[in-house]
Design a protein around this motif. Structure first.
Motif, PDB file in Angstrom:
ATOM      1  N   MET A   1      46.862  28.695  45.922  1.00 52.03           N
ATOM      2  CA  MET A   1      47.272  29.927  46.581  1.00 52.03           C
ATOM      3  C   MET A   1      46.050  30.829  46.788  1.00 52.03           C
ATOM      4  O   MET A   1      45.300  31.092  45.853  1.00 52.03           O
ATOM      5  CB  MET A   1      48.319  30.656  45.737  1.00 52.03           C
ATOM      6  N   LEU A   2      45.867  31.273  48.006  1.00 46.05           N
ATOM      7  CA  LEU A   2      44.743  32.138  48.340  1.00 46.05           C
ATOM      8  C   LEU A   2      45.032  33.559  47.862  1.00 46.05           C
ATOM      9  O   LEU A   2      46.118  34.092  48.092  1.00 46.05           O
ATOM     10  CB  LEU A   2      44.514  32.120  49.845  1.00 46.05           C
ATOM     11  N   LYS A   3      44.056  34.169  47.199  1.00 44.57           N
ATOM     12  CA  LYS A   3      44.240  35.513  46.659  1.00 44.57           C
ATOM     13  C   LYS A   3      43.126  36.436  47.140  1.00 44.57           C
ATOM     14  O   LYS A   3      41.999  36.002  47.406  1.00 44.57           O
ATOM     15  CB  LYS A   3      44.266  35.487  45.122  1.00 44.57           C
ATOM     16  N   LEU A   4      43.461  37.715  47.220  1.00 48.75           N
ATOM     17  CA  LEU A   4      42.510  38.747  47.621  1.00 48.75           C
ATOM     18  C   LEU A   4      42.474  39.816  46.537  1.00 48.75           C
ATOM     19  O   LEU A   4      43.523  40.291  46.087  1.00 48.75           O
ATOM     20  CB  LEU A   4      42.926  39.380  48.950  1.00 48.75           C
ATOM     21  N   LYS A   5      41.262  40.175  46.126  1.00 46.30           N
ATOM     22  CA  LYS A   5      41.084  41.252  45.158  1.00 46.30           C
ATOM     23  C   LYS A   5      40.185  42.312  45.778  1.00 46.30           C
ATOM     24  O   LYS A   5      39.128  41.992  46.327  1.00 46.30           O
ATOM     25  CB  LYS A   5      40.462  40.725  43.862  1.00 46.30           C
ATOM     26  N   VAL A   6      40.605  43.571  45.710  1.00 47.06           N
ATOM     27  CA  VAL A   6      39.846  44.690  46.280  1.00 47.06           C
ATOM     28  C   VAL A   6      39.589  45.703  45.178  1.00 47.06           C
ATOM     29  O   VAL A   6      40.513  46.080  44.439  1.00 47.06           O
ATOM     30  CB  VAL A   6      40.628  45.350  47.440  1.00 47.06           C
ATOM     31  N   GLU A   7      38.328  46.134  45.056  1.00 51.44           N
ATOM     32  CA  GLU A   7      37.967  47.100  44.026  1.00 51.44           C
ATOM     33  C   GLU A   7      37.165  48.248  44.627  1.00 51.44           C
ATOM     34  O   GLU A   7      36.178  48.037  45.339  1.00 51.44           O
ATOM     35  CB  GLU A   7      37.122  46.412  42.939  1.00 51.44           C
ATOM     36  N   ASN A   8      37.628  49.471  44.343  1.00 52.11           N
ATOM     37  CA  ASN A   8      36.895  50.690  44.691  1.00 52.11           C
ATOM     38  C   ASN A   8      36.573  50.801  46.177  1.00 52.11           C
ATOM     39  O   ASN A   8      35.425  51.030  46.572  1.00 52.11           O
ATOM     40  CB  ASN A   8      35.604  50.798  43.868  1.00 52.11           C
ATOM     41  N   ILE A   9      37.582  50.634  46.999  1.00 59.27           N
ATOM     42  CA  ILE A   9      37.421  50.827  48.443  1.00 59.27           C
ATOM     43  C   ILE A   9      38.473  51.831  48.908  1.00 59.27           C
ATOM     44  O   ILE A   9      39.676  51.606  48.739  1.00 59.27           O
ATOM     45  CB  ILE A   9      37.545  49.520  49.233  1.00 59.27           C
ATOM     46  N   GLY A  10      38.013  52.933  49.489  1.00 59.79           N
ATOM     47  CA  GLY A  10      38.921  53.969  49.931  1.00 59.79           C
ATOM     48  C   GLY A  10      39.795  54.451  48.786  1.00 59.79           C
ATOM     49  O   GLY A  10      39.289  54.736  47.689  1.00 59.79           O
ATOM     50  N   PRO A  11      41.107  54.535  48.977  1.00 58.12           N
ATOM     51  CA  PRO A  11      41.996  54.999  47.903  1.00 58.12           C
ATOM     52  C   PRO A  11      42.319  53.911  46.875  1.00 58.12           C
ATOM     53  O   PRO A  11      43.009  54.171  45.890  1.00 58.12           O
ATOM     54  CB  PRO A  11      43.272  55.407  48.665  1.00 58.12           C
ATOM     55  N   ILE A  12      41.831  52.689  47.101  1.00 59.10           N
ATOM     56  CA  ILE A  12      42.173  51.567  46.217  1.00 59.10           C
ATOM     57  C   ILE A  12      41.166  51.469  45.078  1.00 59.10           C
ATOM     58  O   ILE A  12      39.981  51.196  45.295  1.00 59.10           O
ATOM     59  CB  ILE A  12      42.198  50.237  46.992  1.00 59.10           C
ATOM     60  N   GLU A  13      41.637  51.671  43.857  1.00 57.01           N
ATOM     61  CA  GLU A  13      40.768  51.492  42.689  1.00 57.01           C
ATOM     62  C   GLU A  13      40.691  50.012  42.331  1.00 57.01           C
ATOM     63  O   GLU A  13      39.614  49.464  42.118  1.00 57.01           O
ATOM     64  CB  GLU A  13      41.290  52.302  41.506  1.00 57.01           C
ATOM     65  N   SER A  14      41.829  49.348  42.283  1.00 56.20           N
ATOM     66  CA  SER A  14      41.867  47.916  42.016  1.00 56.20           C
ATOM     67  C   SER A  14      43.195  47.354  42.490  1.00 56.20           C
ATOM     68  O   SER A  14      44.256  47.923  42.202  1.00 56.20           O
ATOM     69  CB  SER A  14      41.688  47.621  40.528  1.00 56.20           C
ATOM     70  N   ALA A  15      43.138  46.254  43.251  1.00 56.98           N
ATOM     71  CA  ALA A  15      44.361  45.616  43.738  1.00 56.98           C
ATOM     72  C   ALA A  15      44.123  44.128  43.890  1.00 56.98           C
ATOM     73  O   ALA A  15      43.037  43.701  44.294  1.00 56.98           O
ATOM     74  CB  ALA A  15      44.786  46.214  45.084  1.00 56.98           C
TER      75      ALA A  15
END
Length: 223
Positions: free
Chosen positions: A1-15
Protein backbone atom coordinates in the motif's frame (compact mmCIF):
# COMPACT_ATOMS: atom_id res chain seq x y z
CA UNK A 1 0.00 0.00 0.00
CA UNK A 2 1.39 3.37 -1.04
CA UNK A 3 1.57 5.89 1.81
CA UNK A 4 2.20 9.62 2.04
CA UNK A 5 3.65 11.38 5.07
CA UNK A 6 3.73 15.20 5.32
CA UNK A 7 5.57 17.09 8.05
CA UNK A 8 5.58 20.82 8.80
CA UNK A 9 4.03 22.13 5.60
CA UNK A 10 1.52 24.95 5.85
CA UNK A 11 -1.03 24.15 8.58
CA UNK A 12 0.03 20.48 8.66
CA UNK A 13 2.33 19.59 11.55
CA UNK A 14 2.29 15.86 10.81
CA UNK A 15 0.00 13.67 8.71
CA UNK A 16 0.19 10.17 7.26
CA UNK A 17 -2.36 8.76 4.82
CA UNK A 18 -2.76 5.60 2.74
CA UNK A 19 -3.33 6.24 -0.95
CA UNK A 20 -5.74 4.19 -3.03
CA UNK A 21 -7.53 4.74 -6.34
CA UNK A 22 -9.92 7.04 -4.51
CA UNK A 23 -8.70 8.87 -1.39
CA UNK A 24 -11.04 11.24 0.45
CA UNK A 25 -9.54 14.01 2.61
CA UNK A 26 -12.09 15.37 5.09
CA UNK A 27 -11.62 18.04 7.73
CA UNK A 28 -12.54 21.54 8.93
CA UNK A 29 -11.49 24.75 7.21
CA UNK A 30 -7.76 25.57 7.32
CA UNK A 31 -6.88 22.01 8.43
CA UNK A 32 -4.63 21.33 5.42
CA UNK A 33 -6.91 19.60 2.91
CA UNK A 34 -5.84 21.88 0.06
CA UNK A 35 -2.18 21.51 1.02
CA UNK A 36 -2.43 17.70 0.90
CA UNK A 37 -4.23 17.85 -2.45
CA UNK A 38 -1.62 20.16 -4.01
CA UNK A 39 1.22 18.04 -2.65
CA UNK A 40 -0.33 14.96 -4.27
CA UNK A 41 -0.79 16.89 -7.51
CA UNK A 42 2.89 17.89 -7.38
CA UNK A 43 3.92 14.25 -6.90
CA UNK A 44 1.75 13.13 -9.83
CA UNK A 45 3.12 15.94 -12.04
CA UNK A 46 6.68 15.01 -11.06
CA UNK A 47 6.27 11.36 -12.10
CA UNK A 48 4.37 12.11 -15.31
CA UNK A 49 6.59 14.92 -16.62
CA UNK A 50 9.98 14.62 -18.35
CA UNK A 51 12.90 14.73 -15.93
CA UNK A 52 15.38 17.61 -16.06
CA UNK A 53 18.72 16.78 -17.69
CA UNK A 54 21.45 16.11 -15.11
CA UNK A 55 25.12 16.58 -15.94
CA UNK A 56 26.82 13.56 -14.35
CA UNK A 57 30.23 13.65 -16.04
CA UNK A 58 32.42 14.64 -13.10
CA UNK A 59 30.56 13.22 -10.13
CA UNK A 60 32.10 10.22 -8.37
CA UNK A 61 28.71 8.86 -7.22
CA UNK A 62 27.76 8.14 -10.85
CA UNK A 63 30.99 6.23 -11.59
CA UNK A 64 29.50 2.70 -11.35
CA UNK A 65 26.59 3.59 -13.61
CA UNK A 66 28.77 5.29 -16.23
CA UNK A 67 31.12 2.28 -16.28
CA UNK A 68 28.15 -0.07 -16.79
CA UNK A 69 26.92 1.91 -19.82
CA UNK A 70 30.47 2.24 -21.21
CA UNK A 71 31.00 -1.52 -20.96
CA UNK A 72 27.73 -2.20 -22.78
CA UNK A 73 28.01 0.53 -25.40
CA UNK A 74 28.07 -2.02 -28.21
CA UNK A 75 25.56 -4.43 -26.69
CA UNK A 76 21.93 -4.36 -27.72
CA UNK A 77 20.59 -5.73 -24.42
CA UNK A 78 22.00 -5.62 -20.90
CA UNK A 79 20.67 -5.43 -17.32
CA UNK A 80 21.07 -2.92 -14.52
CA UNK A 81 19.85 -2.76 -10.93
CA UNK A 82 17.37 -0.08 -9.90
CA UNK A 83 19.75 0.83 -7.05
CA UNK A 84 22.43 1.81 -9.57
CA UNK A 85 20.19 4.64 -10.77
CA UNK A 86 19.41 5.92 -7.25
CA UNK A 87 22.00 8.77 -7.27
CA UNK A 88 20.78 10.30 -10.54
CA UNK A 89 17.13 9.75 -9.61
CA UNK A 90 17.71 11.63 -6.34
CA UNK A 91 19.12 14.61 -8.23
CA UNK A 92 16.40 14.61 -10.87
CA UNK A 93 13.49 14.05 -8.48
CA UNK A 94 14.73 16.87 -6.22
CA UNK A 95 14.70 19.37 -9.07
CA UNK A 96 11.40 18.11 -10.49
CA UNK A 97 9.54 18.12 -7.16
CA UNK A 98 10.80 21.62 -6.29
CA UNK A 99 9.53 22.90 -9.64
CA UNK A 100 6.14 21.18 -9.24
CA UNK A 101 5.63 22.45 -5.68
CA UNK A 102 6.34 26.07 -6.63
CA UNK A 103 4.24 25.78 -9.78
CA UNK A 104 1.19 24.22 -8.10
CA UNK A 105 1.22 26.29 -4.90
CA UNK A 106 2.13 29.49 -6.72
CA UNK A 107 4.51 30.63 -3.96
CA UNK A 108 8.20 30.31 -3.12
CA UNK A 109 9.33 27.52 -0.80
CA UNK A 110 9.82 29.87 2.17
CA UNK A 111 6.10 30.71 2.03
CA UNK A 112 5.12 27.05 1.84
CA UNK A 113 6.95 25.44 4.75
CA UNK A 114 6.44 25.90 8.46
CA UNK A 115 9.59 27.59 9.73
CA UNK A 116 10.11 27.90 13.48
CA UNK A 117 13.00 30.27 14.19
CA UNK A 118 13.14 29.00 17.78
CA UNK A 119 13.61 25.42 16.62
CA UNK A 120 16.25 25.25 13.89
CA UNK A 121 16.08 21.44 13.82
CA UNK A 122 12.47 21.44 12.65
CA UNK A 123 12.25 20.11 9.11
CA UNK A 124 9.60 20.19 6.45
CA UNK A 125 9.36 16.92 4.55
CA UNK A 126 7.23 14.89 2.18
CA UNK A 127 7.71 11.11 2.24
CA UNK A 128 6.25 8.64 -0.26
CA UNK A 129 6.75 5.01 0.66
CA UNK A 130 5.55 1.43 0.33
CA UNK A 131 7.04 -2.03 0.94
CA UNK A 132 9.59 -1.59 -1.86
CA UNK A 133 11.01 1.90 -1.50
CA UNK A 134 10.97 5.17 0.41
CA UNK A 135 11.38 8.60 -1.17
CA UNK A 136 11.97 11.46 1.28
CA UNK A 137 11.89 15.07 0.09
CA UNK A 138 13.42 17.40 2.67
CA UNK A 139 12.28 20.97 2.05
CA UNK A 140 14.12 24.08 3.23
CA UNK A 141 13.39 27.75 2.60
CA UNK A 142 15.48 27.61 -0.57
CA UNK A 143 15.68 24.08 -1.91
CA UNK A 144 14.47 20.48 -1.99
CA UNK A 145 16.72 17.46 -1.50
CA UNK A 146 15.76 13.84 -2.08
CA UNK A 147 16.76 10.62 -0.34
CA UNK A 148 15.73 7.51 -2.29
CA UNK A 149 15.96 4.26 -0.30
CA UNK A 150 15.33 0.93 -2.04
CA UNK A 151 14.09 -1.91 0.17
CA UNK A 152 13.57 -4.51 -2.59
CA UNK A 153 16.00 -4.04 -5.45
CA UNK A 154 15.27 -5.49 -8.89
CA UNK A 155 16.83 -5.80 -12.33
CA UNK A 156 15.90 -3.62 -15.28
CA UNK A 157 16.41 -4.82 -18.85
CA UNK A 158 17.82 -2.13 -21.13
CA UNK A 159 17.29 -2.72 -24.84
CA UNK A 160 19.29 -0.29 -26.97
CA UNK A 161 18.27 0.70 -30.50
CA UNK A 162 19.49 3.51 -32.73
CA UNK A 163 17.14 5.99 -34.34
CA UNK A 164 19.01 8.23 -36.80
CA UNK A 165 15.85 10.19 -37.61
CA UNK A 166 14.58 10.74 -34.05
CA UNK A 167 12.68 14.03 -33.72
CA UNK A 168 14.30 14.61 -30.32
CA UNK A 169 17.91 15.84 -29.89
CA UNK A 170 19.30 12.74 -28.16
CA UNK A 171 16.43 10.29 -28.59
CA UNK A 172 13.94 8.96 -26.05
CA UNK A 173 13.09 5.88 -24.01
CA UNK A 174 9.97 3.77 -23.55
CA UNK A 175 9.06 1.31 -20.82
CA UNK A 176 7.13 -1.96 -20.83
CA UNK A 177 7.06 -3.63 -17.43
CA UNK A 178 10.70 -3.76 -16.36
CA UNK A 179 12.14 -3.50 -19.86
CA UNK A 180 13.29 -0.12 -21.10
CA UNK A 181 13.82 0.41 -24.80
CA UNK A 182 16.33 3.15 -25.48
CA UNK A 183 15.71 4.84 -28.84
CA UNK A 184 19.02 6.69 -29.04
CA UNK A 185 20.39 9.04 -31.66
CA UNK A 186 23.75 7.85 -33.07
CA UNK A 187 26.95 8.93 -31.33
CA UNK A 188 25.44 10.15 -28.05
CA UNK A 189 27.64 9.43 -25.04
CA UNK A 190 26.97 7.24 -22.01
CA UNK A 191 25.85 10.14 -19.81
CA UNK A 192 23.16 11.12 -22.31
CA UNK A 193 22.03 7.49 -22.55
CA UNK A 194 21.74 7.31 -18.76
CA UNK A 195 19.62 10.45 -18.64
CA UNK A 196 17.29 9.08 -21.32
CA UNK A 197 16.90 5.75 -19.49
CA UNK A 198 16.35 7.39 -16.08
CA UNK A 199 13.35 9.24 -17.48
CA UNK A 200 11.56 5.92 -17.95
CA UNK A 201 12.96 4.29 -14.82
CA UNK A 202 11.13 6.81 -12.62
CA UNK A 203 7.82 5.28 -13.76
CA UNK A 204 8.88 1.89 -12.40
CA UNK A 205 9.47 3.37 -8.94
CA UNK A 206 5.84 4.20 -8.16
CA UNK A 207 3.76 2.60 -10.94
CA UNK A 208 0.56 4.00 -9.37
CA UNK A 209 1.53 7.40 -10.76
CA UNK A 210 1.89 6.25 -14.34
CA UNK A 211 -0.72 7.92 -16.59
CA UNK A 212 -3.68 5.70 -17.50
CA UNK A 213 -3.08 6.19 -21.23
CA UNK A 214 0.56 5.14 -20.82
CA UNK A 215 0.08 1.97 -18.79
CA UNK A 216 2.11 -0.21 -21.17
CA UNK A 217 4.44 2.43 -22.60
CA UNK A 218 5.73 5.73 -21.27
CA UNK A 219 7.65 7.99 -23.63
CA UNK A 220 10.19 10.37 -22.12
CA UNK A 221 12.84 12.76 -23.29
CA UNK A 222 15.81 14.78 -22.11
CA UNK A 223 15.09 18.46 -21.67
Amino acid sequence: MLKLKVENIGPIESAEIELSKITAVIGPNASGKTFLTLILLSIADMFQSPMPYQDIKNDEKYKELIELFEENKGNTVFTAKLSQFAPILEQQLSAAFRHCLINNFGVALDKLIRFDRDNASEQSAVTLFDDNQEIIFNITQQDVTCNFSIKNDFEIIINQTEEPSSPRPFGYSTINGREIILHASPNIDSMQRISLVSNSIKSSIIPEYRSEEHTSELQSRVL
